[in-house]
Motif scaffolding. Structure first.
Motif, PDB file in Angstrom:
ATOM      1  N   HIS A  18       0.803  -1.217   0.000  1.00  0.00           N
ATOM      2  CA  HIS A  18       0.000   0.000   0.000  1.00  0.00           C
ATOM      3  C   HIS A  18       0.838   1.269   0.000  1.00  0.00           C
ATOM      4  O   HIS A  18       0.506   2.235  -0.678  1.00  0.00           O
ATOM      5  CB  HIS A  18      -0.924   0.034   1.208  1.00  0.00           C
ATOM      6  N   HIS A  19       1.930   1.276   0.777  1.00  0.00           N
ATOM      7  CA  HIS A  19       2.661   2.516   1.010  1.00  0.00           C
ATOM      8  C   HIS A  19       4.129   2.466   0.603  1.00  0.00           C
ATOM      9  O   HIS A  19       4.864   3.419   0.849  1.00  0.00           O
ATOM     10  CB  HIS A  19       2.546   2.910   2.480  1.00  0.00           C
ATOM     11  N   GLY A  20       4.571   1.379   0.028  1.00  0.00           N
ATOM     12  CA  GLY A  20       5.932   1.291  -0.464  1.00  0.00           C
ATOM     13  C   GLY A  20       6.956   1.121   0.646  1.00  0.00           C
ATOM     14  O   GLY A  20       6.626   0.883   1.809  1.00  0.00           O
ATOM     15  N   PHE A  21       8.202   1.269   0.255  1.00  0.00           N
ATOM     16  CA  PHE A  21       9.305   1.049   1.195  1.00  0.00           C
ATOM     17  C   PHE A  21       9.370   2.129   2.264  1.00  0.00           C
ATOM     18  O   PHE A  21       9.703   1.848   3.413  1.00  0.00           O
ATOM     19  CB  PHE A  21      10.627   0.960   0.430  1.00  0.00           C
ATOM     20  N   VAL A  22       9.042   3.353   1.913  1.00  0.00           N
ATOM     21  CA  VAL A  22       9.047   4.439   2.897  1.00  0.00           C
ATOM     22  C   VAL A  22       7.959   4.198   3.944  1.00  0.00           C
ATOM     23  O   VAL A  22       8.191   4.348   5.148  1.00  0.00           O
ATOM     24  CB  VAL A  22       8.851   5.803   2.204  1.00  0.00           C
ATOM     25  N   LEU A  56       6.644   1.321   4.786  1.00  0.00           N
ATOM     26  CA  LEU A  56       7.043   0.182   5.614  1.00  0.00           C
ATOM     27  C   LEU A  56       8.083   0.601   6.647  1.00  0.00           C
ATOM     28  O   LEU A  56       8.021   0.186   7.806  1.00  0.00           O
ATOM     29  CB  LEU A  56       7.578  -0.962   4.758  1.00  0.00           C
ATOM     30  N   ALA A  57       9.028   1.450   6.247  1.00  0.00           N
ATOM     31  CA  ALA A  57      10.038   1.927   7.190  1.00  0.00           C
ATOM     32  C   ALA A  57       9.393   2.737   8.317  1.00  0.00           C
ATOM     33  O   ALA A  57       9.759   2.584   9.489  1.00  0.00           O
ATOM     34  CB  ALA A  57      11.087   2.763   6.468  1.00  0.00           C
ATOM     35  N   LEU A  58       8.426   3.576   7.991  1.00  0.00           N
ATOM     36  CA  LEU A  58       7.725   4.348   9.023  1.00  0.00           C
ATOM     37  C   LEU A  58       6.917   3.445   9.942  1.00  0.00           C
ATOM     38  O   LEU A  58       6.902   3.630  11.165  1.00  0.00           O
ATOM     39  CB  LEU A  58       6.808   5.387   8.365  1.00  0.00           C
ATOM     40  N   LEU A  64       7.766   3.023  13.878  1.00  0.00           N
ATOM     41  CA  LEU A  64       6.801   3.271  14.938  1.00  0.00           C
ATOM     42  C   LEU A  64       6.703   2.072  15.876  1.00  0.00           C
ATOM     43  O   LEU A  64       6.691   2.229  17.099  1.00  0.00           O
ATOM     44  CB  LEU A  64       5.435   3.594  14.335  1.00  0.00           C
ATOM     45  N   LEU A  65       6.674   0.885  15.310  1.00  0.00           N
ATOM     46  CA  LEU A  65       6.593  -0.331  16.117  1.00  0.00           C
ATOM     47  C   LEU A  65       7.829  -0.498  16.991  1.00  0.00           C
ATOM     48  O   LEU A  65       7.725  -0.683  18.212  1.00  0.00           O
ATOM     49  CB  LEU A  65       6.421  -1.549  15.210  1.00  0.00           C
TER      50      LEU A  65
END
Length: 144
Positions: A47-51, A53-55, A59-60
């Motif tokens: 859904h949101h790409g690599f950026v 996923l990194a965010l 956060l986790l």
């Protein structure tokens, strides 16, 4: 994710079924439709790409580290012991969510974001408790 490195957004209908199923070519010739990712991490990546996923992972991991530190610091004082217990419980819940997330596509499940909010609230409560104790000791010293 490689086709859309910045993500395809929540509405991935622009990608046809043949493209989706080309990644599952080991399954044989299926005239089936596209399926879900079956993983929080792949869902966010799609859904949101690599950026994105990194965010999401940042956060986790940030919340888990904050909860661990908070639990460790608050455990040594009787006034903040309850905060340490809550931090530990939320951390166990987040770890369970992270492990289960490898097998379920619940990236937008509200409990995760409630855990994030609870982490922020616990951190604020700990800061207030510690600064309140410091202010109380200063008032006692200056009043005597």
């Amino acid at each position: 994710a490689l086709t859309h490195p910045l993500g395809g957004g929540f509405n991935l209908t622009s990608i046809d079924d043949a493209t989706w199923l080309s990644y599952a070519n080991f399954l044989g010739d299926w005239s089936n439709q596209a399926r879900v990712a079956h993983s929080n991490y792949f869902q966010v990546l799609g859904h949101h790409g690599f950026v994105g996923l990194a965010l999401y992972l940042g956060l986790l991991i940030g919340c888990l580290l904050s909860l661990f530190r908070l639990s460790h610091r608050a455990r040594h004082d009787a006034e903040t012991q309850r905060i340490a217990d809550y931090a530990w419980a939320i951390m166990v819940g987040m770890i369970a969510y992270a492990v289960a997330g490898a097998f379920l596509n619940l990236a937008y499940f509200t409990l995760y974001y409630a855990f994030v909010a609870a982490t922020i609230v616990l951190r604020r409560e700990y800061d207030v408790a510690v600064s309140g104790e410091a202010n109380t000791s200063l008032k006692t010293e200056s009043g005597s």
